[in-house]
Every structure is written in C-alpha cells, then in structure tokens.
Design a protein around this motif. Structure first.
Motif, PDB file in Angstrom:
ATOM      1  N   ALA A 463       0.841  -1.200   0.000  1.00  0.00           N
ATOM      2  CA  ALA A 463       0.000   0.000   0.000  1.00  0.00           C
ATOM      3  C   ALA A 463       0.877   1.252   0.000  1.00  0.00           C
ATOM      4  N   PRO A 464       0.387   2.358  -0.548  1.00  0.00           N
ATOM      5  CA  PRO A 464       1.156   3.604  -0.497  1.00  0.00           C
ATOM      6  C   PRO A 464       1.256   4.131   0.926  1.00  0.00           C
ATOM      7  N   ILE A 465       2.286   4.921   1.167  1.00  0.00           N
ATOM      8  CA  ILE A 465       2.498   5.553   2.466  1.00  0.00           C
ATOM      9  C   ILE A 465       2.154   7.038   2.362  1.00  0.00           C
ATOM     10  N   ARG A 466       1.341   7.531   3.288  1.00  0.00           N
ATOM     11  CA  ARG A 466       1.042   8.954   3.369  1.00  0.00           C
ATOM     12  C   ARG A 466       1.190   9.399   4.819  1.00  0.00           C
ATOM     13  N   TRP A 467       2.004  10.423   5.028  1.00  0.00           N
ATOM     14  CA  TRP A 467       2.225  10.916   6.384  1.00  0.00           C
ATOM     15  C   TRP A 467       2.061  12.423   6.414  1.00  0.00           C
ATOM     16  N   SER A 468       1.727  12.913   7.591  1.00  0.00           N
ATOM     17  CA  SER A 468       1.606  14.345   7.832  1.00  0.00           C
ATOM     18  C   SER A 468       2.256  14.664   9.173  1.00  0.00           C
ATOM     19  N   LEU A 469       2.696  15.887   9.311  1.00  0.00           N
ATOM     20  CA  LEU A 469       3.129  16.405  10.605  1.00  0.00           C
ATOM     21  C   LEU A 469       2.059  17.369  11.084  1.00  0.00           C
ATOM     22  N   VAL A 470       1.560  17.165  12.277  1.00  0.00           N
ATOM     23  CA  VAL A 470       0.448  17.960  12.779  1.00  0.00           C
ATOM     24  C   VAL A 470       0.791  18.478  14.170  1.00  0.00           C
ATOM     25  N   ARG A 471       0.697  19.762  14.327  1.00  0.00           N
ATOM     26  CA  ARG A 471       0.981  20.376  15.622  1.00  0.00           C
ATOM     27  C   ARG A 471       0.042  19.839  16.687  1.00  0.00           C
ATOM     28  N   GLY A 472       0.573  19.546  17.846  1.00  0.00           N
ATOM     29  CA  GLY A 472      -0.255  19.101  18.946  1.00  0.00           C
ATOM     30  C   GLY A 472      -1.301  20.138  19.288  1.00  0.00           C
ATOM     31  N   GLY A 473      -2.536  19.699  19.485  1.00  0.00           N
ATOM     32  CA  GLY A 473      -3.622  20.616  19.804  1.00  0.00           C
ATOM     33  C   GLY A 473      -4.383  21.124  18.603  1.00  0.00           C
ATOM     34  N   LEU A 474      -3.900  20.845  17.376  1.00  0.00           N
ATOM     35  CA  LEU A 474      -4.624  21.263  16.180  1.00  0.00           C
ATOM     36  C   LEU A 474      -5.732  20.258  15.893  1.00  0.00           C
ATOM     37  N   ASN A 475      -6.964  20.723  15.906  1.00  0.00           N
ATOM     38  CA  ASN A 475      -8.106  19.853  15.671  1.00  0.00           C
ATOM     39  C   ASN A 475      -8.415  19.772  14.172  1.00  0.00           C
ATOM     40  N   GLY A 476      -9.307  18.848  13.824  1.00  0.00           N
ATOM     41  CA  GLY A 476      -9.767  18.756  12.447  1.00  0.00           C
ATOM     42  C   GLY A 476      -8.958  17.840  11.562  1.00  0.00           C
ATOM     43  N   PHE A 477      -7.990  17.131  12.135  1.00  0.00           N
ATOM     44  CA  PHE A 477      -7.197  16.181  11.355  1.00  0.00           C
ATOM     45  C   PHE A 477      -7.503  14.770  11.848  1.00  0.00           C
ATOM     46  N   SER A 478      -7.831  13.891  10.915  1.00  0.00           N
ATOM     47  CA  SER A 478      -8.056  12.484  11.257  1.00  0.00           C
ATOM     48  C   SER A 478      -7.439  11.607  10.185  1.00  0.00           C
ATOM     49  N   GLU A 479      -6.725  10.579  10.607  1.00  0.00           N
ATOM     50  CA  GLU A 479      -6.204   9.627   9.636  1.00  0.00           C
ATOM     51  C   GLU A 479      -7.369   8.906   8.960  1.00  0.00           C
ATOM     52  N   ASN A 480      -7.256   8.662   7.660  1.00  0.00           N
ATOM     53  CA  ASN A 480      -8.303   7.926   6.958  1.00  0.00           C
ATOM     54  C   ASN A 480      -7.718   7.214   5.743  1.00  0.00           C
ATOM     55  N   SER A 481      -8.482   6.304   5.198  1.00  0.00           N
ATOM     56  CA  SER A 481      -7.990   5.440   4.128  1.00  0.00           C
ATOM     57  C   SER A 481      -7.715   6.174   2.831  1.00  0.00           C
ATOM     58  N   TRP A 482      -8.253   7.387   2.697  1.00  0.00           N
ATOM     59  CA  TRP A 482      -8.124   8.115   1.430  1.00  0.00           C
ATOM     60  C   TRP A 482      -7.107   9.244   1.542  1.00  0.00           C
ATOM     61  N   ALA A 483      -6.502   9.411   2.729  1.00  0.00           N
ATOM     62  CA  ALA A 483      -5.525  10.478   2.978  1.00  0.00           C
ATOM     63  C   ALA A 483      -6.083  11.826   2.559  1.00  0.00           C
ATOM     64  N   ARG A 484      -7.359  12.053   2.840  1.00  0.00           N
ATOM     65  CA  ARG A 484      -8.013  13.320   2.517  1.00  0.00           C
ATOM     66  C   ARG A 484      -8.137  14.132   3.803  1.00  0.00           C
TER      67      ARG A 484
END
Length: 496
Positions: A463-484
């Motif tokens: 499977a492809p790899i998708r990663w993000s860096l997200v500041r602690g405390g930033l809401n609205g980000f959730s890992e999902n199968s579509w990397a959207r």
C-alpha cells in the motif's frame, strides 16, 4: 450513512508529542495571519486548474468548490450541495435533493445547473482513469428544480465515494460554491471562510466560524524545516520518498500521523523489449523481491506487503484470491527467477539491465538500494534514470479514489498505459459495468485481475504511504484510508 471501509494496512504513529511551551510560542498569531499549512510539492502546483490536479490543487479545489457530496476529515461521505439523497431498491439510481443556495452572482443553484456541470466534467475526463471510473454513469436528469437523479449501469455501493472527488465539484460559468474563498499572494494561497448564510446555513450570531488558512507548497526539506521552526501548523502529503526528512526527534513540534492509505505502490513495466518481452521474465523480477524487508528500514509498523494488484478486504473480495506463489519460499522463487535470467543470458549473450524511474527523495534512495540488492540475487542489474520516458520500470505511488477492484484495474487500462497490458482484463471490467448484482460484478473483476496478473504488467509491493506532521492541539485532522484532509476542517470552518 455508512463509514467507508478501513483497511488494516498502516495504523502507526512514529513520533512523540510536541512540547507545550513550543506550542504556545508558535500558535499565537494564527488567528491574525491565518492557519499556516504547508504541502510537499511545486510552488505553483496548488493553483492548478482543470481536471488533472496535484494533491495541493485537490485541497484547494475541495475548499473552494463543492460537489453534491463531500468527504469529511474522517474520510466519510457527507452532504455538500446535495442536502439529502435516496438510493433506489435496485441500487442503480441515486436521487439527490439540492440545497437552497445561490451562485456568487445571486442566481439560485438548480438541478439543471448540476446536471450540465457533471455532464461537462464527465466528457472532459474521457481518456483518464477517473473517466473510466465514471463509465458507471448511464444518465443524469433534473427531475425538479432542486432534485437530480444519477442513473448507473448497475449497482455501485461505493458511488458516493466516487462522486465526492474534487474534480466533480459543481460549477457554472467558471463560478463555484464552497466553504472557503481563494486569494492568491505570490505562491501563497489565502483561503477565507465563506459566510455560512451564503451556503444556506443559519447566519451566525457572532463572527464567521473558523479562521483563514495560509497554504503554500515547497520541497519536502523546506516543508519540514517550516514545520520544525514553527512556521507551519501542519505539513501534509508526505510520501515514503520523503519520510526520512520528517523531524521525529524529542524536540519535534508535533506528531507524525500516518494514514491507513489504500492504493497502488509498486513498479509499472513500461517496456516490452529485450528481457522484458516475455511475461515469465517480468514475473522473475517480481519473484526476486523480498517484500517483507522493503519497508523494514523505514520502521513503519503495520504495513502489509502484497503480490496482488487488488488488495484484500475490498467489497468484491471473495476470500478466494490469495497471495502469489504461496507454496514457494523466497529462495525457491529466486532460484526459479535465476534460471530464467540465465536462460535468457545464454540465448542472447547479454546480462539483463533494468532502468527504473523513482521520484526524488532520500526514501527513494533507500528503496532503490533495497530493490537493487534483491534483483542482483537473480543476476539483474538495476540502475536509476532521471526521465520516466527512458525507463523500463516506473515507480507508482497512487491513492485509490474509492474502495473497489474496478479502480485498481482501471489504472492499467490499455488506453492509459505504456507497456504491457491486458485487453481481456479491460473487456471483463467493461462487462462488470452492467452486471446484474454485486456477486456477478465481483466474479468478473476477480477474473480481470487474473488476466492482468498473467501479463505481469505491474510489480506490486504493498500500500502507499502517506504521512503528515500535525501540531499538537490542532483539531480537524483524522487519519483515513483516502488520505483526505480538508483545509476547512483544519481551520474549524463550518461547511454544510
């Protein structure tokens, strides 16, 4: 509405939480200047128009234009311009009721507007893989001023997922309706929240919900530096090729987040000359690879290697499809592969030399080293080239649009690929479009995968790899199968 299927591929975090003092220091001015978000890519890529969009341009299109439905931060299908819908009993007809909302010029959105927009987009997408996916659409008609019906050639439970793609946003005369508005300042996209009442939502008592977003694209190295220095609250669209650049040390300002992504990650064969002229020789390359060690050096837990084109766990999966060569150990596979290489070399007086194209990045360098060592065990030399057109093998790293074997098979349609393909597989996929039920369609797609595997046109790795860096405390980000990861969700903007 059902949550889209999640696949047990990658569910791991790779770093530590940010330090509280650092968070406080780097978050103070976001409300004044906009939430800073950086994406890996060329600076101009986020401003691309048309129907072939980079990941950054997809983010912008998703924020500034809306389709009938959308994907939320969790990767779930949610209402957008269509406030509600029903699916007929035969599964072939999707009927949507549109919101009472106006275009920027004050004219109301109508079902006829949506119909014309969709038909125009579908016509423009012919000749692309997304265009092939949309062949299930048989007819679109405006039933009333606010009700539109999309009729399919056969049942497609995952159709809403396909309809939520950014390219299928509804537009009219170059205008669109979306939760954010775009202003460009050099290479920076400033996206401001659209007043809720202009989206058909209740007028807020106070300020417009959410904050602006400042989005820009740059190299992976510069993007990581921006995040590490506190100049970005999130870094999006990292891949395996850029993963070694991610700052995961104890002073990192955030956490690496990995999506359990679904899609293609492997090598497409783009040349049918010389050693690659025979499917058995192309199979030898695939047999030589130790997939269990391909990503071992990246310390990614949960990644599942595969020898198949279509991953397990999709709706059409009958459970009968198995990994290839189940009765052969790695050494047994390599022994057979070496025999084929030796036979070809004796017949031609040559040693097989494969040219491979990979994207730039330190992760690509590591991957190349691993693959080179694997192929060397069977007597094949692998070297890197800088131009795709000059390659025998091209690395593919592509996210699936929706959970169906049809998406995977459409990527190798003979009208799209350079190199070996399977007309038989294409015909079976076409037949599946008009299958009477899910069982019949699934059987045709299983048969199509078998026909494509026999051509050895693709060397799957996993499977492809998708990663993000997200500041602690930033809401609205959730890992999902579509990397959207919608920008308006990160900014707390009220969307529909």
């Amino acid at each position: 509405m059902a949550r889209p299927a999640r696949f047990n591929l990658v569910r791991a975090c790779l770093a530590v939480l940010a330090l509280a003092p650092a968070l406080a220091a780097c978050s103070g001015n976001d409300d004044d200047k906009g939430l800073p978000i950086v994406i890996v890519g060329q600076p101009d890529s986020i401003f691309e128009d048309g129907l072939r969009l980079s990941p950054g341009a997809q983010l912008v299109r998703d924020a500034t234009s809306s389709g009938i439905v959308a994907l939320n931060a969790e990767g779930e299908v949610v209402p957008a311009l269509g406030e509600s819908w029903i699916v007929t009993e035969d599964g072939r007809s999707f009927i949507f009721r549109l919101r009472q909302v106006d275009w920027p010029d004050g004219e109301p959105l109508t079902a006829e507007d949506a119909r014309k927009s969709l038909l125009s987009t579908i016509a423009a997408l012919r000749g692309t893989s997304l265009g092939l996916d949309l062949r299930k659409v048989e007819d679109i008609r405006a039933m009333t001023n606010r009700v539109i019906e999309i009729r399919l050639t056969g049942p497609m439970p995952e159709f809403l997922q396909l309809l939520a793609q950014p390219e299928l946003a509804i537009s009219r005369k170059g205008e669109s309706i979306g939760p954010m508005r775009l202003e460009r300042s050099g290479d920076v996209a400033l996206l401001r929240p659209t007043p809720p009442q202009e989206l058909g939502l209740p007028e807020p008592a106070g300020d417009v919900p959410g904050k602006p977003v400042r989005l820009w694209a740059t190299s992976a190295k510069q993007a990581n530096a921006a995040f590490s220095d506190g100049d970005a609250a999130a870094l999006l669209d990292g891949t395996l090729f850029t993963l070694p650049l991610a700052d995961t040390g104890p002073l990192s300002r955030g956490t690496i987040r990995l999506d359990p992504a679904v899609g293609l990650f492997g090598m497409m064969v783009t040349n049918e000359q010389g050693f690659l002229s025979e499917p058995a020789n192309r199979e030898a390359l695939s047999m030589a690879i130790d997939r269990s060690k391909v990503l071992g050096q990246f310390s990614i837990g949960g990644w599942q290697p595969t020898t198949r084109i279509v991953p397990a766990g999709l709706p059409e999966d009958t459970g009968l499809q198995k990994e290839r060569w189940p009765d052969l150990s790695l050494e047994d596979r390599r022994e057979q592969a070496r025999a084929r290489v030796t036979a070809w070399s004796r017949a031609t007086g040559q040693r097989p030399r494969m040219r491979i194209w990979l994207p730039d990045g330190p992760g690509a360098d590591r991957l190349l080293e691993t693959l080179s060592l694997d192929l060397a065990t069977i007597g094949v030399e692998l070297r890197r080239v800088g131009v795709r057109q000059g390659a025998d093998l091209v690395m593919i790293d592509r996210l699936a649009r929706y959970p169906s074997a049809r998406w995977f098979l459409n990527q190798f349609n003979c009208t799209l690929v350079q190199g070996p393909c399977s007309p038989d597989a294409d015909e079976l996929v076409t037949q599946s479009l008009r299958a009477e039920g899910a069982g019949q369609a699934g059987n045709l797609l299983v048969e199509a995968e078998g026909a494509l595997l026999a051509k050895e046109a693709y060397i799957p790795l996993g499977a492809p790899i998708r990663w993000s860096l997200v500041r602690g405390g930033l809401n609205g980000f959730s890992e999902n199968s579509w990397a959207r990861h919608p920008l308006y969700a990160l900014a707390g903007v009220e969307a529909w």
